[in-house]
Design an enzyme around this catalytic site. Structure first.
Site, PDB file in Angstrom:
ATOM      1  N   CYS A   2     -29.340  35.441  39.364  1.00  0.00           N
ATOM      2  CA  CYS A   2     -30.726  35.109  39.056  1.00  0.00           C
ATOM      3  C   CYS A   2     -30.722  33.936  38.091  1.00  0.00           C
ATOM      4  O   CYS A   2     -29.686  33.578  37.542  1.00  0.00           O
ATOM      5  CB  CYS A   2     -31.422  36.299  38.424  1.00  0.00           C
ATOM      6  SG  CYS A   2     -31.207  37.810  39.362  1.00  0.00           S
ATOM      7  N   ARG A  27     -30.530  29.842  42.458  1.00  0.00           N
ATOM      8  CA  ARG A  27     -29.777  31.028  42.057  1.00  0.00           C
ATOM      9  C   ARG A  27     -30.347  32.312  42.641  1.00  0.00           C
ATOM     10  O   ARG A  27     -29.778  33.386  42.478  1.00  0.00           O
ATOM     11  CB  ARG A  27     -29.761  31.144  40.536  1.00  0.00           C
ATOM     12  CG  ARG A  27     -29.132  29.961  39.838  1.00  0.00           C
ATOM     13  CD  ARG A  27     -29.246  30.108  38.353  1.00  0.00           C
ATOM     14  NE  ARG A  27     -28.304  31.055  37.841  1.00  0.00           N
ATOM     15  CZ  ARG A  27     -27.071  30.775  37.436  1.00  0.00           C
ATOM     16  NH1 ARG A  27     -26.665  29.537  37.461  1.00  0.00           N
ATOM     17  NH2 ARG A  27     -26.275  31.697  36.992  1.00  0.00           N
ATOM     18  N   TRP A  74     -32.648  37.277  42.405  1.00  0.00           N
ATOM     19  CA  TRP A  74     -31.924  37.600  43.649  1.00  0.00           C
ATOM     20  C   TRP A  74     -31.599  39.083  43.535  1.00  0.00           C
ATOM     21  O   TRP A  74     -30.812  39.493  42.697  1.00  0.00           O
ATOM     22  CB  TRP A  74     -30.651  36.765  43.760  1.00  0.00           C
ATOM     23  CG  TRP A  74     -29.950  36.930  45.064  1.00  0.00           C
ATOM     24  CD1 TRP A  74     -30.238  36.288  46.239  1.00  0.00           C
ATOM     25  CD2 TRP A  74     -28.841  37.795  45.334  1.00  0.00           C
ATOM     26  NE1 TRP A  74     -29.372  36.714  47.220  1.00  0.00           N
ATOM     27  CE2 TRP A  74     -28.506  37.639  46.695  1.00  0.00           C
ATOM     28  CE3 TRP A  74     -28.095  38.691  44.574  1.00  0.00           C
ATOM     29  CZ2 TRP A  74     -27.475  38.328  47.300  1.00  0.00           C
ATOM     30  CZ3 TRP A  74     -27.062  39.381  45.182  1.00  0.00           C
ATOM     31  CH2 TRP A  74     -26.762  39.193  46.525  1.00  0.00           C
ATOM     32  N   ASN A  98     -29.848  38.391  34.280  1.00  0.00           N
ATOM     33  CA  ASN A  98     -29.034  37.972  35.418  1.00  0.00           C
ATOM     34  C   ASN A  98     -27.721  38.740  35.342  1.00  0.00           C
ATOM     35  O   ASN A  98     -27.065  38.713  34.306  1.00  0.00           O
ATOM     36  CB  ASN A  98     -28.769  36.456  35.327  1.00  0.00           C
ATOM     37  CG  ASN A  98     -27.686  35.997  36.276  1.00  0.00           C
ATOM     38  OD1 ASN A  98     -27.509  36.578  37.348  1.00  0.00           O
ATOM     39  ND2 ASN A  98     -26.953  34.964  35.901  1.00  0.00           N
ATOM     40  N   GLY A  99     -27.362  39.447  36.406  1.00  0.00           N
ATOM     41  CA  GLY A  99     -26.098  40.186  36.390  1.00  0.00           C
ATOM     42  C   GLY A  99     -26.305  41.627  36.839  1.00  0.00           C
ATOM     43  O   GLY A  99     -27.338  41.952  37.450  1.00  0.00           O
ATOM     44  N   GLU A 478     -16.230  26.694  59.478  1.00  0.00           N
ATOM     45  CA  GLU A 478     -17.338  26.152  58.678  1.00  0.00           C
ATOM     46  C   GLU A 478     -18.582  25.908  59.552  1.00  0.00           C
ATOM     47  O   GLU A 478     -19.709  26.186  59.131  1.00  0.00           O
ATOM     48  CB  GLU A 478     -16.881  24.846  57.995  1.00  0.00           C
ATOM     49  CG  GLU A 478     -17.939  24.120  57.190  1.00  0.00           C
ATOM     50  CD  GLU A 478     -18.504  24.896  55.999  1.00  0.00           C
ATOM     51  OE1 GLU A 478     -18.070  26.034  55.752  1.00  0.00           O
ATOM     52  OE2 GLU A 478     -19.410  24.375  55.353  1.00  0.00           O
ATOM     53  N   LYS A 482     -22.077  27.708  58.688  1.00  0.00           N
ATOM     54  CA  LYS A 482     -23.301  26.935  58.433  1.00  0.00           C
ATOM     55  C   LYS A 482     -24.413  27.388  59.369  1.00  0.00           C
ATOM     56  O   LYS A 482     -25.550  27.591  58.955  1.00  0.00           O
ATOM     57  CB  LYS A 482     -23.075  25.427  58.645  1.00  0.00           C
ATOM     58  CG  LYS A 482     -22.336  24.662  57.599  1.00  0.00           C
ATOM     59  CD  LYS A 482     -23.079  24.374  56.322  1.00  0.00           C
ATOM     60  CE  LYS A 482     -22.817  25.472  55.337  1.00  0.00           C
ATOM     61  NZ  LYS A 482     -21.697  25.300  54.449  1.00  0.00           N
ATOM     62  N   GLU A 485     -25.777  30.943  58.512  1.00  0.00           N
ATOM     63  CA  GLU A 485     -26.506  31.149  57.260  1.00  0.00           C
ATOM     64  C   GLU A 485     -27.875  30.504  57.246  1.00  0.00           C
ATOM     65  O   GLU A 485     -28.769  31.024  56.601  1.00  0.00           O
ATOM     66  CB  GLU A 485     -25.682  30.744  56.036  1.00  0.00           C
ATOM     67  CG  GLU A 485     -25.381  29.281  55.901  1.00  0.00           C
ATOM     68  CD  GLU A 485     -24.603  28.985  54.613  1.00  0.00           C
ATOM     69  OE1 GLU A 485     -23.791  28.058  54.628  1.00  0.00           O
ATOM     70  OE2 GLU A 485     -24.820  29.663  53.597  1.00  0.00           O
ATOM     71  N   HIS A 501      -7.083  35.758  73.443  1.00  0.00           N
ATOM     72  CA  HIS A 501      -6.760  37.047  72.830  1.00  0.00           C
ATOM     73  C   HIS A 501      -8.008  37.847  72.505  1.00  0.00           C
ATOM     74  O   HIS A 501      -7.966  38.747  71.677  1.00  0.00           O
ATOM     75  CB  HIS A 501      -5.902  36.831  71.585  1.00  0.00           C
ATOM     76  CG  HIS A 501      -4.638  36.104  71.881  1.00  0.00           C
ATOM     77  ND1 HIS A 501      -3.542  36.714  72.455  1.00  0.00           N
ATOM     78  CD2 HIS A 501      -4.327  34.784  71.761  1.00  0.00           C
ATOM     79  CE1 HIS A 501      -2.594  35.810  72.637  1.00  0.00           C
ATOM     80  NE2 HIS A 501      -3.051  34.633  72.242  1.00  0.00           N
ATOM     81  N   LYS A 601     -27.431  30.524  45.712  1.00  0.00           N
ATOM     82  CA  LYS A 601     -26.479  29.413  45.610  1.00  0.00           C
ATOM     83  C   LYS A 601     -25.281  29.776  44.754  1.00  0.00           C
ATOM     84  O   LYS A 601     -24.164  29.368  45.019  1.00  0.00           O
ATOM     85  CB  LYS A 601     -27.211  28.210  45.014  1.00  0.00           C
ATOM     86  CG  LYS A 601     -26.373  26.969  44.889  1.00  0.00           C
ATOM     87  CD  LYS A 601     -26.217  26.311  46.235  1.00  0.00           C
ATOM     88  CE  LYS A 601     -25.337  25.088  46.190  1.00  0.00           C
ATOM     89  NZ  LYS A 601     -24.701  24.855  47.496  1.00  0.00           N
TER      90      LYS A 601
HETATM   91  C1  F6R Z   1     -21.975  28.458  52.274  1.00  0.00           C
HETATM   92  C2  F6R Z   1     -21.914  28.550  50.838  1.00  0.00           C
HETATM   93  C3  F6R Z   1     -21.195  29.695  50.226  1.00  0.00           C
HETATM   94  C4  F6R Z   1     -20.385  29.219  49.008  1.00  0.00           C
HETATM   95  C5  F6R Z   1     -19.755  30.426  48.319  1.00  0.00           C
HETATM   96  C6  F6R Z   1     -18.874  30.011  47.155  1.00  0.00           C
HETATM   97  O1  F6R Z   1     -22.664  27.327  52.690  1.00  0.00           O
HETATM   98  O2  F6R Z   1     -22.440  27.718  50.156  1.00  0.00           O
HETATM   99  O3  F6R Z   1     -20.373  30.311  51.150  1.00  0.00           O
HETATM  100  O4  F6R Z   1     -19.428  28.312  49.433  1.00  0.00           O
HETATM  101  O5  F6R Z   1     -20.756  31.280  47.846  1.00  0.00           O
HETATM  102  O6  F6R Z   1     -19.600  29.351  46.170  1.00  0.00           O
HETATM  103  P1  F6R Z   1     -18.898  28.415  45.114  1.00  0.00           P
HETATM  104  O7  F6R Z   1     -18.324  27.272  45.839  1.00  0.00           O
HETATM  105  O8  F6R Z   1     -19.993  28.028  44.175  1.00  0.00           O
HETATM  106  O9  F6R Z   1     -17.838  29.237  44.446  1.00  0.00           O
END
Ligand code: F6R
Length: 606
Positions: A2, A27, A74, A98-99, A478, A482, A485, A501, A601
């Site tokens: 958060c 966040r 969050w 937050n936490g 990746e 992407k 998500e 497989h 994020k």
């Molecule tokens: C996907 C994404 C997440 C972050 C993951 C790690 O697009 O952004 O999978 O890569 O939460 O976050 P960081 O890099 O901040 O440790």
């Protein structure tokens, strides 16, 4: 996960709290709230949903306060509703958190036995209850805060207001970051430098276990033992302009376009352009290393996987890459001579931090490739390797990914040279190739229109497969991550050789298969896989380069042709098409690109 802001101001704080919460929305964004001291008493305004919903509440019922706190949430304990939105109040205490408080159930029962009732399902409300009980026993606010903190186990950053105290905001941190901002006759606390960025760039980072009381002119900071301490004030660059969307529709779109510049700045920090040599700061002796252990989560983990391909191939140095949440709990066999590298955009990811702390405890040298240079990770490791792509706001990581790969590529070249795997001439050649990457990334981004057309088709799919070999395998992972998500389409990334497989069973005329295959040493094998898929009616989107296009088997439904590049930088050049694909599919589906559901994020809880 958060975001927190607290202001002891001279003028109204309502707009500033909102401004800050918007910066913190990355966040978490399932509910938001503010509280302020009005005529000596604390008032709250809260709303489920995005900050806009809170703005509507405030428009109808403004908060006329000069001292206040704010929160964007969050959800962890308790669903995203107004009742669970922060701030939470118990008696005289109103706070944001937050936490996760791990012993909250026990504390809640204890407080209930004392006759307290709880309004929410959150773990946060017990903190307010504890502080209020300590106040009721006659302690002053700071002593009551300390007594309450001593009873908590878990991770937290909090911001606290006390009814009757009209010049006080308190805060505390353990496991989640909190900064103190120093203004002119005004003071701030916030989750990070970005939160207080519009008000001040003079910041002190609280350390583990610290708590603080701010008034108009000063911050009284105490360590976990209650001893008054000073934390260094620094001037940080968190300029407001850096987090504007400019002419782009979404941050993600902007950040995809930021990549040539972000990579250029990053590469420039890891090569000596005059001597055309890789120049890695931090004094790590790559020749003496026996192994590298990379730990990370999500996209950063995928960047780490690419690092394995690059470093092992060029430098003949073994690299293990592991998902941090697995690594930290499984008792890994850690040997001296290993360099642990955490990859993290935010530098705050709880599992990555814990994995690095584990490595540190085992006596390993630790390094972190991070974007947030003032983050906990950056401050804790032995060596910081920053990426220089600027703040990343879109929840789906894009420019941080390519900047991370840029660092690992430079590192691979440096390690190869240090270990005698390449000579000076080859190092020069590779550095020149790397310096040319930003231009090719820009060309790759110019494929936007071609990718947009593919996205219209992919948006109709229920499932999508991404396949690749060699360094294109992590990129396939990746691409799938992407797409899932931000567009909520089910997608899987596979090593193309694994097709037979299992995943080949998924191939039918309704499932698009994205094959990533530049014309490299793996190309023929990937082309065979493409034929196998097409023979079973699969609809192939072939992402390749001009030579690959010439040699590709006929029949791919769509061919996207990225610029030709040296294999060293192919992952950098091929990243944009898959990012743009996910982006345009999400736009086509009308999804919330920058703030996809359920995500945040910065994942500061495990
Ligand atoms: C996907 C994404 C997440 C972050 C993951 C790690 O697009 O952004 O999978 O890569 O939460 O976050 P960081 O890099 O901040 O440790």
């Amino acid at each position: 996960m958060c975001g927190i802001i607290g202001i002891v101001g001279r003028s109204s704080v309502q707009e500033r709290l909102i401004d800050s919460l918007k910066r913190l929305e990355y966040r978490g964004y399932d509910s938001a709230g503010v509280a302020g001291v009005v005529d000596g008493h604390v008032q709250r305004r809260r709303a489920a949903g995005k900050i806009k919903a809170l703005e509507d509440v405030l428009a109808a019922d403004p908060l006329n306060a000069t001292v206040g706190i704010g929160h964007t949430r969050w959800a962890t304990h308790g669903g995203p509703s107004t009742k669970n939105a922060h701030p939470h109040t118990q008696g005289r205490v109103t706070l944001v958190h937050n936490g996760i408080i791990e012993n909250y159930a026990e504390l809640r029962e204890m407080l209930k036995a004392d006759g307290r009732t709880f309004e929410s399902e959150t773990d946060t409300e017990v903190i307010a209850g504890l502080i209020d009980s300590e106040l009721a026993s006659g302690k002053d606010p700071v002593a009551a805060l300390k007594a309450a903190l001593d009873q908590l186990s878990g991770a937290y950053a909090i911001g606290v207001l006390i009814d009757g105290e009209d010049e006080l905001v308190m805060g505390a941190r353990k496991g989640s970051p909190l900064v103190v901002g120093y203004g002119e006759g005004e003071m701030f606390i916030g989750s990070d430098a970005l939160a207080v960025g519009p008000f001040t760039n003079r910041i002190a980072y609280l350390e583990e276990g610290d708590y603080v009381a701010i008034d108009h002119d000063k911050a009284r900071i105490f360590d976990a033992n209650g001893k008054p301490v000073k934390r260094e004030m620094r001037t940080v660059a968190a300029s407001a302009a850096l987090v504007e969307k400019g002419n782009y529709r979404h941050f993600m779109e902007k950040e995809i376009h930021d990549q040539p510049e972000g990579c250029q700045r990053t590469i420039a920090a890891y090569v000596d352009t005059l001597a055309e040599r890789a120049a890695i700061p931090g004094g790590v002796d790559f020749a003496a290393l026996e192994r590298i252990q990379i730990v990370a989560c999500g996209t950063s983990y995928i960047a780490g996987l690419l690092g394995k391909y690059l470093i092992e191939q060029l430098a003949d140095l073994p690299v293990d890459v592991e998902i941090a949440s697995e690594f930290r709990y499984r008792d890994p066999a850690l040997k001296p001579g290993t360099l642990a590298i955490g990859m993290s955009q935010s530098g705050e990811t709880a599992d990555t931090l814990a994995a690095l702390r584990l490595c540190e405890a085992k006596g390993m040298t630790t390094a972190a490739v991070v974007n947030a240079q003032e983050s906990t990770m950056a401050r804790e490791v032995d060596v910081v390797w920053p990426i220089h792509c600027g703040p990343e706001i879109g929840v789906a990581s894009t420019k941080a990914f390519t900047a991370q790969i840029s660092v690992l590529t430079a590192l691979a070249v440096a390690a190869a040279r240090a270990r005698g795997q390449i000579d000076a001439a080859e190092e020069q050649r590779l550095v020149r190739v790397l310096l040319g990457a930003p231009r090719l990334i820009a060309e790759s981004i110019n494929l936007e229109d071609a990718v947009k057309a593919v996205a219209v088709e992919i948006a109709k799919a229920r499932d999508v497969l991404f396949l690749g070999r060699g360094p294109m395998y992590p990129l396939a992972l990746e691409g799938a991550l992407k797409l899932k998500e931000i567009s909520y389409i089910h997608a899987e990334g596979y090593a193309a050789g694994e097709l037979k497989h299992g995943p080949i069973a998924l191939v039918d005329e309704k499932t698009p298969i994205v094959i990533l295959a530049p014309f490299d040493s793996y190309f023929e094998k990937s082309a065979s896989n493409m034929s196998e898929v097409m023979a079973r009616g699969g609809q192939v989107v072939f992402i390749t380069d001009p030579e690959g296009q010439q040699h590709a088997p006929a029949g791919a439904r769509v061919v996207v042709t990225a610029p030709q590049s040296d294999p060293l930088i192919a992952p950098l050049v091929m990243a944009a098409p898959i990012q743009l694909l996910a982006y345009y599919v999400a736009v086509q589906k009308g999804a919330d690109v920058d703030q996809p559901r359920n995500l945040a994020k910065s994942v500061t809880v495990e």
